[in-house]
Design a protein around this motif. Sequence first.
Motif, PDB file in Angstrom:
ATOM      1  N   SER A 414      62.776 -15.606  99.408  1.00  0.00           N
ATOM      2  CA  SER A 414      63.315 -16.664  98.363  1.00  0.00           C
ATOM      3  C   SER A 414      62.630 -18.097  98.367  1.00  0.00           C
ATOM      4  CB  SER A 414      64.783 -16.855  98.806  1.00  0.00           C
ATOM      5  OG  SER A 414      64.740 -17.324 100.121  1.00  0.00           O
ATOM      6  N   LYS A 415      61.781 -18.020  99.407  1.00  0.00           N
ATOM      7  CA  LYS A 415      61.072 -19.402  99.380  1.00  0.00           C
ATOM      8  C   LYS A 415      59.847 -19.191  98.745  1.00  0.00           C
ATOM      9  CE  LYS A 415      63.362 -20.959 103.399  1.00  0.00           C
ATOM     10  NZ  LYS A 415      63.317 -21.375 105.151  1.00  0.00           N
ATOM     11  N   GLY A 416      59.525 -18.185  98.266  1.00  0.00           N
ATOM     12  CA  GLY A 416      58.130 -17.948  97.686  1.00  0.00           C
ATOM     13  C   GLY A 416      57.030 -17.437  98.572  1.00  0.00           C
ATOM     14  N   ALA A 417      57.183 -17.215  99.892  1.00  0.00           N
ATOM     15  CA  ALA A 417      56.108 -16.831 100.835  1.00  0.00           C
ATOM     16  C   ALA A 417      55.899 -15.370 100.411  1.00  0.00           C
ATOM     17  CB  ALA A 417      56.560 -17.150 102.142  1.00  0.00           C
ATOM     18  N   GLN A 424      59.294  -8.573 108.178  1.00  0.00           N
ATOM     19  CA  GLN A 424      59.897  -9.961 107.657  1.00  0.00           C
ATOM     20  C   GLN A 424      61.304  -9.996 106.938  1.00  0.00           C
ATOM     21  OE1 GLN A 424      55.928 -10.363 105.784  1.00  0.00           O
ATOM     22  NE2 GLN A 424      55.785 -12.465 106.921  1.00  0.00           N
ATOM     23  N   LEU A 425      61.705  -8.726 106.732  1.00  0.00           N
ATOM     24  CA  LEU A 425      62.866  -8.701 105.966  1.00  0.00           C
ATOM     25  C   LEU A 425      64.127  -8.516 106.879  1.00  0.00           C
ATOM     26  CD1 LEU A 425      61.787  -6.545 103.088  1.00  0.00           C
ATOM     27  CD2 LEU A 425      61.945  -9.046 103.028  1.00  0.00           C
ATOM     28  N   GLN A 426      65.141  -8.913 106.404  1.00  0.00           N
ATOM     29  CA  GLN A 426      66.462  -8.950 107.087  1.00  0.00           C
ATOM     30  C   GLN A 426      67.659  -8.465 106.099  1.00  0.00           C
ATOM     31  OE1 GLN A 426      67.603 -12.317 109.454  1.00  0.00           O
ATOM     32  NE2 GLN A 426      65.705 -12.199 110.695  1.00  0.00           N
ATOM     33  N   SER A 427      68.714  -7.772 106.582  1.00  0.00           N
ATOM     34  CA  SER A 427      69.907  -7.584 105.520  1.00  0.00           C
ATOM     35  C   SER A 427      70.264  -8.905 104.894  1.00  0.00           C
ATOM     36  CB  SER A 427      70.411  -6.571 106.233  1.00  0.00           C
ATOM     37  OG  SER A 427      71.767  -6.368 105.446  1.00  0.00           O
ATOM     38  N   GLY A 428      70.429  -8.831 103.537  1.00  0.00           N
ATOM     39  CA  GLY A 428      70.785  -9.983 102.937  1.00  0.00           C
ATOM     40  C   GLY A 428      69.975 -10.609 102.462  1.00  0.00           C
ATOM     41  N   ASP A 429      68.589 -10.524 102.915  1.00  0.00           N
ATOM     42  CA  ASP A 429      67.603 -11.413 102.163  1.00  0.00           C
ATOM     43  C   ASP A 429      67.612 -11.029 100.575  1.00  0.00           C
ATOM     44  OD1 ASP A 429      67.412 -12.564 104.525  1.00  0.00           O
ATOM     45  OD2 ASP A 429      65.594 -11.690 105.103  1.00  0.00           O
ATOM     46  N   THR A 430      67.156 -12.054  99.969  1.00  0.00           N
ATOM     47  CA  THR A 430      66.673 -11.812  98.624  1.00  0.00           C
ATOM     48  C   THR A 430      65.193 -11.971  98.543  1.00  0.00           C
ATOM     49  OG1 THR A 430      68.787 -12.986  97.874  1.00  0.00           O
ATOM     50  CG2 THR A 430      66.889 -13.008  96.387  1.00  0.00           C
ATOM     51  N   ILE A 431      64.685 -10.925  97.654  1.00  0.00           N
ATOM     52  CA  ILE A 431      63.159 -10.798  97.487  1.00  0.00           C
ATOM     53  C   ILE A 431      62.890 -10.769  96.092  1.00  0.00           C
ATOM     54  CG2 ILE A 431      62.647  -9.862  99.993  1.00  0.00           C
ATOM     55  CD1 ILE A 431      62.433  -7.242  98.161  1.00  0.00           C
ATOM     56  N   ILE A 432      61.722 -11.262  95.708  1.00  0.00           N
ATOM     57  CA  ILE A 432      61.334 -11.140  94.450  1.00  0.00           C
ATOM     58  C   ILE A 432      59.974 -10.439  94.279  1.00  0.00           C
ATOM     59  CG2 ILE A 432      60.596 -12.566  92.425  1.00  0.00           C
ATOM     60  CD1 ILE A 432      62.206 -14.963  93.646  1.00  0.00           C
ATOM     61  N   THR A 433      60.182  -9.458  93.397  1.00  0.00           N
ATOM     62  CA  THR A 433      58.989  -8.630  93.325  1.00  0.00           C
ATOM     63  C   THR A 433      58.038  -8.893  91.902  1.00  0.00           C
ATOM     64  OG1 THR A 433      59.911  -6.963  94.544  1.00  0.00           O
ATOM     65  CG2 THR A 433      58.015  -6.195  93.450  1.00  0.00           C
ATOM     66  N   ARG A 434      56.871  -9.128  91.894  1.00  0.00           N
ATOM     67  CA  ARG A 434      56.076  -9.272  90.849  1.00  0.00           C
ATOM     68  C   ARG A 434      55.384  -8.208  90.662  1.00  0.00           C
ATOM     69  NH1 ARG A 434      54.342 -13.830  87.960  1.00  0.00           N
ATOM     70  NH2 ARG A 434      52.650 -13.102  86.387  1.00  0.00           N
ATOM     71  N   PHE A 435      55.530  -7.687  89.100  1.00  0.00           N
ATOM     72  CA  PHE A 435      55.029  -6.801  88.504  1.00  0.00           C
ATOM     73  C   PHE A 435      53.762  -7.299  87.568  1.00  0.00           C
ATOM     74  CE2 PHE A 435      58.918  -4.975  90.039  1.00  0.00           C
ATOM     75  CZ  PHE A 435      58.150  -3.912  90.532  1.00  0.00           C
ATOM     76  N   SER A 436      53.180  -6.627  86.846  1.00  0.00           N
ATOM     77  CA  SER A 436      52.145  -7.040  85.959  1.00  0.00           C
ATOM     78  C   SER A 436      52.761  -7.593  84.854  1.00  0.00           C
ATOM     79  CB  SER A 436      50.815  -6.132  85.674  1.00  0.00           C
ATOM     80  OG  SER A 436      51.562  -4.976  84.987  1.00  0.00           O
ATOM     81  N   ASP A 437      53.991  -6.946  84.528  1.00  0.00           N
ATOM     82  CA  ASP A 437      54.650  -7.500  83.295  1.00  0.00           C
ATOM     83  C   ASP A 437      55.970  -8.189  83.487  1.00  0.00           C
ATOM     84  OD1 ASP A 437      55.804  -5.363  84.476  1.00  0.00           O
ATOM     85  OD2 ASP A 437      56.328  -4.179  82.676  1.00  0.00           O
ATOM     86  N   GLY A 438      56.070  -8.649  84.616  1.00  0.00           N
ATOM     87  CA  GLY A 438      57.447  -9.382  85.164  1.00  0.00           C
ATOM     88  C   GLY A 438      57.637  -9.518  86.450  1.00  0.00           C
ATOM     89  N   GLU A 439      58.738  -9.945  86.789  1.00  0.00           N
ATOM     90  CA  GLU A 439      59.342  -9.997  87.950  1.00  0.00           C
ATOM     91  C   GLU A 439      60.664  -9.379  88.117  1.00  0.00           C
ATOM     92  OE1 GLU A 439      59.480 -14.215  89.086  1.00  0.00           O
ATOM     93  OE2 GLU A 439      57.169 -14.358  89.635  1.00  0.00           O
ATOM     94  N   ALA A 441      64.196  -9.458  90.779  1.00  0.00           N
ATOM     95  CA  ALA A 441      64.805  -9.832  92.282  1.00  0.00           C
ATOM     96  C   ALA A 441      65.730  -8.624  92.755  1.00  0.00           C
ATOM     97  CB  ALA A 441      65.809 -11.232  91.907  1.00  0.00           C
ATOM     98  N   SER A 442      65.477  -8.556  94.417  1.00  0.00           N
ATOM     99  CA  SER A 442      66.330  -7.526  94.722  1.00  0.00           C
ATOM    100  C   SER A 442      66.909  -8.250  96.013  1.00  0.00           C
ATOM    101  CB  SER A 442      65.314  -6.435  95.408  1.00  0.00           C
ATOM    102  OG  SER A 442      64.893  -5.743  94.088  1.00  0.00           O
ATOM    103  N   VAL A 443      67.836  -7.347  96.622  1.00  0.00           N
ATOM    104  CA  VAL A 443      68.669  -7.981  97.788  1.00  0.00           C
ATOM    105  C   VAL A 443      68.447  -6.874  98.650  1.00  0.00           C
ATOM    106  CG1 VAL A 443      71.098  -8.612  98.819  1.00  0.00           C
ATOM    107  CG2 VAL A 443      70.101  -9.525  96.659  1.00  0.00           C
ATOM    108  N   ILE A 444      68.097  -7.033 100.101  1.00  0.00           N
ATOM    109  CA  ILE A 444      68.096  -6.094 101.174  1.00  0.00           C
ATOM    110  C   ILE A 444      69.376  -5.818 101.682  1.00  0.00           C
ATOM    111  CG2 ILE A 444      66.777  -5.755 103.442  1.00  0.00           C
ATOM    112  CD1 ILE A 444      65.169  -5.852 100.947  1.00  0.00           C
ATOM    113  N   VAL A 445      69.609  -4.595 101.826  1.00  0.00           N
ATOM    114  CA  VAL A 445      70.891  -4.181 102.206  1.00  0.00           C
ATOM    115  C   VAL A 445      70.960  -3.847 103.649  1.00  0.00           C
ATOM    116  CG1 VAL A 445      71.851  -3.685 100.247  1.00  0.00           C
ATOM    117  CG2 VAL A 445      70.928  -1.979 101.208  1.00  0.00           C
TER     118      VAL A 445
END
Length: 445
Positions: A414-417, A424-439, A441-445
């Motif tokens: 969520s901080k852009g790192a 590096q992930l924990q449950s409940g973290d929000t992650i952003i995945t960048r594809f070639s055609d867009g982004e 957002a996902s939440v780790i369960v």
Amino acid sequence: MSITTNTNANIFTVSRLNAEVRMLLENEMGIVWLVGELSNFSAPVSGHWYFSLKDARAQVKCAMFKGNNRRVTFKPNNGNQVLVKARLSLYEPRGDYQLIIESMQPEGDGRLQQMFDELKMKLAGEGLFAQHLKKPLPDNPKRIGIVTSKTGAALYDILDVLKRRDPSLPVVIYPTMVQGEEAAYKIAQAIGRANSRNECDILIVGRGGGSLEDLWCFNHEIVVRTIAASQIPVVSAVGHEIDVTIADFVADVRAPTPSAAAELVSRDNSHKAHTLLAKQRDLLAAWRHYSHQQKSRLSQLQFSLEKQHPRYQLDKQSQRLDELQIRLSRAIHAHLQRLQVQLHRTEQSLGFYSPTKTIERHQDRLHTYQARLIQAIHRTLRDQQYKLALQAEKLDTVSPLSTLKRGYSITRDSKGAVLTSRQQLQSGDTIITRFSDGEVASVIV
């Protein structure tokens, strides 16, 4: 070993040499008569004349100063044949041999006049004109002899006068030529014939008037000497009263005209008057002879005086001044021509360096530089564009976007790192995945 003019008197300077030669020419040669053709005639404002006398093979420079050329009775021109009376001299500044002209006249009459003067002086020097040699005319002549042309007017004039004054006086005519090349010898023969026959008491020798050339036979030496040797008294009756021949000086009596001669020798009540006239003529002849001698003496004295007279030096300096004026005029003309050439060159230089020309040259140069600059910019721009394309191609090769296009993705928190490990992930973290055609957002369960 050095030699100086103080120790050797035979070493001349140029000035001394020219002065000595001038004195030698003037003192030794004296007066000369010269015939020649005028050429290179020049009459500067000073009034002097400068010219050359030439013939087919040589020429000599001459100067005639204004005191003498004022007496010339004709206008000299190049090509004229003239007779001049001159003295030799040297123009010292240049060392030029020259003639100082004292008189000038056309060649024809001048030559005859020169011959007249020379023969007259020669015979006078011999004493042929002496008064004690004159034979008196007889008071009562028994026969008159006449030496003249049998067809001339002079004979008829003489016979008319004798017929009018003394018709009984016998006359013997000795016909002869009185003009032409052979006339002098014919006249001398007629006088000799009259003397050999010895039949006359008086001889009248003469002819009518004419030019100096027409009367020249009575100036011939053979006629003059024959008259002087005549045992019969001779009356010269040549031409008009103004005509004078050497026969007049040597004859026992000179009559002004043939008619006057007839009156002089014929008996008449005016015989005494004619005798007086003859005496007057004798006196006039003697006076002319004396006057001629005095003129000759005066001419010699004048010549000697002229060499010491300030005018002589003035004439020389005047000639030098004329020469310098001519040289100055030529130098000024040459200098002006040089200045004109220099001015033309300066005008050309000024035209080349004028502001207008300079601006035009700078403008031309500026246009050239502008064209070169534009070409350089275009060339640089093309080079940079080419390089940019290469770099872009390289960047595109290593670009993440290019990787994403191949099926990869980038995940950030969520901080852009960027996340590189699941740890590096924990449950409940929000992650952003960048594809070639867009982004996404996902939440780790």
